[in-house]
Design a protein around this motif. Structure first.
Motif, PDB file in Angstrom:
ATOM      1  N   PHE A  18       7.437  -3.547  -1.458  1.00 29.19           N
ATOM      2  CA  PHE A  18       7.847  -3.425  -0.066  1.00 29.19           C
ATOM      3  C   PHE A  18       6.745  -2.852   0.818  1.00 29.19           C
ATOM      4  CE2 PHE A  18      12.260  -3.520  -1.834  1.00 29.19           C
ATOM      5  CZ  PHE A  18      12.688  -4.630  -1.126  1.00 29.19           C
ATOM      6  N   ALA A  24       5.044  -9.062   2.657  1.00 30.87           N
ATOM      7  CA  ALA A  24       5.790  -9.232   3.907  1.00 30.87           C
ATOM      8  C   ALA A  24       5.508 -10.605   4.505  1.00 30.87           C
ATOM      9  CB  ALA A  24       5.433  -8.123   4.901  1.00 30.87           C
ATOM     10  N   ASP A  50      10.701  -5.830  -8.254  1.00 33.54           N
ATOM     11  CA  ASP A  50       9.904  -4.860  -7.515  1.00 33.54           C
ATOM     12  C   ASP A  50       8.645  -4.468  -8.264  1.00 33.54           C
ATOM     13  OD1 ASP A  50      11.715  -4.262  -5.282  1.00 33.54           O
ATOM     14  OD2 ASP A  50      13.004  -3.357  -6.808  1.00 33.54           O
ATOM     15  N   GLY A  57       7.250   2.582  -1.502  1.00 32.81           N
ATOM     16  CA  GLY A  57       7.745   1.319  -2.045  1.00 32.81           C
ATOM     17  C   GLY A  57       8.991   1.513  -2.887  1.00 32.81           C
ATOM     18  N   ALA A  60      11.903   2.361  -0.521  1.00 33.33           N
ATOM     19  CA  ALA A  60      12.400   1.146   0.133  1.00 33.33           C
ATOM     20  C   ALA A  60      13.276   0.347  -0.823  1.00 33.33           C
ATOM     21  CB  ALA A  60      11.238   0.309   0.640  1.00 33.33           C
ATOM     22  N   ALA A  61      12.855   0.264  -2.080  1.00 34.62           N
ATOM     23  CA  ALA A  61      13.651  -0.470  -3.076  1.00 34.62           C
ATOM     24  C   ALA A  61      15.000   0.207  -3.294  1.00 34.62           C
ATOM     25  CB  ALA A  61      12.884  -0.572  -4.388  1.00 34.62           C
ATOM     26  N   ALA A  64      17.142  -0.742  -0.380  1.00 34.41           N
ATOM     27  CA  ALA A  64      17.546  -2.145  -0.485  1.00 34.41           C
ATOM     28  C   ALA A  64      18.612  -2.339  -1.565  1.00 34.41           C
ATOM     29  CB  ALA A  64      16.331  -3.025  -0.785  1.00 34.41           C
ATOM     30  N   SER A  75      16.457  -6.189   2.285  1.00 32.04           N
ATOM     31  CA  SER A  75      15.039  -6.386   1.953  1.00 32.04           C
ATOM     32  C   SER A  75      14.334  -7.203   3.036  1.00 32.04           C
ATOM     33  CB  SER A  75      14.857  -7.010   0.569  1.00 32.04           C
ATOM     34  OG  SER A  75      15.374  -8.314   0.515  1.00 32.04           O
ATOM     35  N   ILE A  78      13.504  -4.760   5.692  1.00 30.36           N
ATOM     36  CA  ILE A  78      12.414  -3.876   5.272  1.00 30.36           C
ATOM     37  C   ILE A  78      11.073  -4.595   5.390  1.00 30.36           C
ATOM     38  CG2 ILE A  78      11.407  -2.695   3.272  1.00 30.36           C
ATOM     39  CD1 ILE A  78      14.336  -1.950   2.481  1.00 30.36           C
ATOM     40  N   PHE A  79      11.018  -5.835   4.918  1.00 35.41           N
ATOM     41  CA  PHE A  79       9.767  -6.595   5.051  1.00 35.41           C
ATOM     42  C   PHE A  79       9.447  -6.889   6.514  1.00 35.41           C
ATOM     43  CE2 PHE A  79      10.126  -8.047   0.487  1.00 35.41           C
ATOM     44  CZ  PHE A  79       8.931  -7.476   0.077  1.00 35.41           C
ATOM     45  N   GLN A  82       8.110  -3.750   8.197  1.00 39.49           N
ATOM     46  CA  GLN A  82       7.206  -2.992   7.334  1.00 39.49           C
ATOM     47  C   GLN A  82       6.209  -2.133   8.108  1.00 39.49           C
ATOM     48  OE1 GLN A  82       3.809  -4.890   5.185  1.00 39.49           O
ATOM     49  NE2 GLN A  82       5.125  -4.530   3.391  1.00 39.49           N
TER      50      GLN A  82
END
Length: 169
Positions: A18, A24, A50, A57, A60-61, A64, A75, A78-79, A82
């Motif tokens: 991420f 992204a 991931d 990162g 973020a996972a 998500a 996700s 998030i992308f 970013q």
């Protein structure tokens, strides 16, 4: 996390982080076309895995994955955002920005707190990443694997040609 039919003749696995700008870009361009042309039509089963280069990162996972039914929607956010959520460079600012994305996606503060403080889950995700990345010899992101063959980061037209070749078999 997976999308598409379990019976699809082609499996595309993506390893991504991420915090990776190339990932992204992959999601904003290649993934959208892949989803429309192959995943949504039942020809491809997509597996997302991931890669954790850093704590943001992993955080973020965890956001998500807070609600597995919302994983791909969260996700995408998030992308898409970013640069914004990473821009502070400060752990507190990054965490707050990720929480904001989670709230916009419909997650409650209690859900986000539980997800982001689940040490056992963080350790399990990291161990799972290391095991899968080692098995598939992942050394960069994004890396795409089509029916078990490692392809690296491909433009959509190249990925499409490989998928079409696999479908023709």
């Amino acid at each position: 996390m997976t999308l598409g039919s379990e019976d699809a003749p082609v499996t595309v696995t993506e390893y991504a982080s991420f915090t990776c700008p190339h990932c992204a870009t992959f999601h904003a361009t290649t993934f959208e076309k892949l989803k429309a042309d192959y995943i949504d039509t039942g020809k491809v089963r997509f597996v997302y895995r991931d890669v954790y280069f850093d704590r943001p990162g992993l955080w973020a996972a965890m956001v998500a994955r807070c609600d597995p039914d919302r994983f791909f929607g969260v996700s995408d956010m998030i992308f898409d955002q970013q640069r914004d959520w990473l821009s502070s460079g400060d752990p507190v600012g990054i965490s707050e920005a990720l929480r904001k994305i989670g709230r916009v996606a419909g997650l409650s503060n209690d859900q986000l707190d539980a997800c982001l403080t689940d040490q056992a889950k963080a350790e399990a995700l990291y161990d799972w990443f290391r095991s899968n990345a080692e098995a598939d010899e992942i050394d960069s992101t994004p890396t795409v694997i089509v029916n078990g063959a490692k392809q690296g980061n491909l433009p959509y037209d190249d990925l499409k040609a490989i998928i079409e070749e696999e479908l023709a078999k």
